[in-house]
Design an enzyme around this catalytic site. Structure first.
Site, PDB file in Angstrom:
ATOM      1  N   GLU A 261       0.836  -1.199   0.000  1.00  0.00           N
ATOM      2  CA  GLU A 261       0.000   0.000   0.000  1.00  0.00           C
ATOM      3  C   GLU A 261       0.873   1.252   0.000  1.00  0.00           C
ATOM      4  OE1 GLU A 261      -3.801  -1.669   2.569  1.00  0.00           O
ATOM      5  OE2 GLU A 261      -2.182  -0.642   3.633  1.00  0.00           O
ATOM      6  N   CYS A 262       0.621   2.151  -0.928  1.00  0.00           N
ATOM      7  CA  CYS A 262       1.224   3.481  -0.989  1.00  0.00           C
ATOM      8  C   CYS A 262       2.749   3.424  -0.915  1.00  0.00           C
ATOM      9  CB  CYS A 262       0.637   4.376   0.088  1.00  0.00           C
ATOM     10  SG  CYS A 262       0.811   6.141  -0.281  1.00  0.00           S
TER      11      CYS A 262
END
Length: 446
Positions: A322-323
């Site tokens: 994620e990210c």
């Protein structure tokens, strides 16, 4: 119900974060077991709560979790606490797209919890109470039981405010004592990066001297949770059937504790490791959360862990990111004129932009057949990033967004083989967690 208090503000920047954290510190100093919470999707304020209270701070976000999820997390985390202290988000009534949804007031109504309102009194006297009256009357189902006036001046200033009080004054924080109490922006640093004198705990003495802690505890005992919501049994862990490595260091540290608990519920043993310092542990899957890989990119580039992860990906190990984790799994990152090689697993390169590229809640569905996670899984989460992904023309995306931006054109979840990464910080559903754990089990049984 556990005694509970919500510290809310009239607006962002009124001193809510510092005062909330310092109240947690003062109560902990008294020997109470304080369970901290943060309304909304924030990753950073909870790290300060956790360090202060010695108990993991949990997010309460009705948009991502649903009302049942808020109750489940609250009940599970608070079960052996003496008092729960919840820091609100933005202004008390600020919710999704101008509504009540997801606001601090929404959480207060779900939990039946009383509220202490933080009011920045600098530059006002009688008008500060007009603001309190407006907040009190705006939604009478929200229980504002008291007020802490921040940035008060002389005794004369205090007496002018006292002449027209609309709610009990529980604190008067003098701005002369510490100007930083006006609005500490803790969003720049995690707790482990903050000097002791910069920590909210440094303001404990000011809170002890200038607030009525006994009365705050008494008000917290008036929490009256509604009981007509069906709540699941919480995060009951299963027998371990697989091991999932979770990257955790100064480069990767944005995780919802509920997500890790959810993986454990479906049989994962969580193994933390540092991609900057450690080898990849003996695990069956990897999870990379958000954080600051761009600040640590030289160390990440030099670490042998980077090439080990690439080999595991080529071997088909399930990897979810994620990210910041997405950035790490891309080929490279260009940050302020410097460029570093990353893992090279996903067909993209990362560029740091001058302004944020996306900010807000995300709703998505996995739609791509052949992606690492089954088609049809719904996801809710949040995105906030300054980087941009430059993807290959034939890049494949697993997630179609109905809300949010994603990597490009409402698509997220860039994938290659059994590796998938997106900008969305997801709040794991049961179906998502079970699918990821099952992928790890299948990999271990090959």
């Amino acid at each position: 119900m556990t005694p509970t208090i919500i510290i809310a503000g009239t607006h962002s920047g009124c001193g809510k974060t510092t005062i909330s954290s310092a109240i947690m510190s003062a109560l902990t100093k008294r020997g109470l077991k304080v369970q901290p919470f943060k309304v909304g999707p924030d990753f950073i304020d909870p790290t300060h709560h956790t360090e202060i209270c010695g108990r993991v701070s949990r997010n309460l976000d009705p948009f991502m979790m649903g009302e049942d999820g808020v109750l489940r997390t609250f009940d599970y985390a608070s079960k052996d606490a003496d008092i729960s202290v919840i820091e609100g988000v933005m202004g008390l009534y600020d919710g999704l797209e101008g509504t009540d949804a997801g606001s601090t007031a929404h959480v207060a109504k779900i939990l039946g919890a009383p509220i202490i309102l933080i009011v920045d009194a600098k530059g006002s006297s009688r008008s500060a109470n007009a603001s309190v009256l407006g907040f009190t009357e705006f939604d009478r189902s929200v229980r504002i039981e008291g007020v802490i006036f921040n940035r008060t001046g002389s005794e004369r200033h205090r007496s002018m405010i006292s002449a027209s009080l609309q709610r009990e004054a529980l604190g008067w924080i003098p701005w002369e004592r510490e100007k930083s109490l006006n609005s500490r922006h803790l969003g720049l640093k995690m707790a482990h990066e903050t000097l002791p004198e910069e920590s909210p705990a440094a303001f404990t003495g000011i809170i002890e001297e200038n607030t009525n802690l006994e009365r705050i505890i008494e008000i917290a005992k008036g929490a009256d949770r509604r009981e007509n919501v069906n709540v699941s049994s919480g995060f009951l862990g299963a027998v371990n059937k697989t091991r999932i490595g979770v990257a955790y260091d100064s480069a990767f540290n944005f995780y919802y504790k509920d997500n890790l608990d959810m993986l454990e519920k479906y049989g994962a043993e969580i193994i933390f490791f540092s991609p900057m310092e450690d080898d990849v542990p003996a695990v069956d899957a990897l999870y990379f959360g958000g954080g600051y890989p761009e600040i640590n990119m030289e160390r990440l580039e030099k670490s042998k862990c980077r090439t080990m992860i690439k080999k595991h990906a080529d071997d088909g190990m399930p990897i979810y990111a994620e990210c910041g984790g997405l950035i790490y799994l891309s080929r490279s990152i260009d940050y302020e004129g410097r460029k570093s090689e990353m893992c090279g697993i996903l067909p993209s390169d990362t560029v740091k932009m001058n302004r944020f590229q996306a900010l807000g809640y995300v709703e998505a569905v996995y739609r791509a057949e052949g992606s690492p996670l089954p088609s049809g899984i719904s996801i809710k989460g949040h995105e906030f990033h300054y980087t941009k992904m430059i993807c290959d023309y034939d890049a494949k995306f697993a997630m179609k967004l109905s809300r949010g931006k994603g990597i490009e054109d409402g698509r997220d979840g860039l994938y290659s083989g059994n590796t998938i990464g997106g900008y969305t910080h997801a709040y794991f559903s049961d179906r998502f967690a079970e699918a990821f754990v099952n992928n790890a089990v299948k990999y271990s049984e090959r």
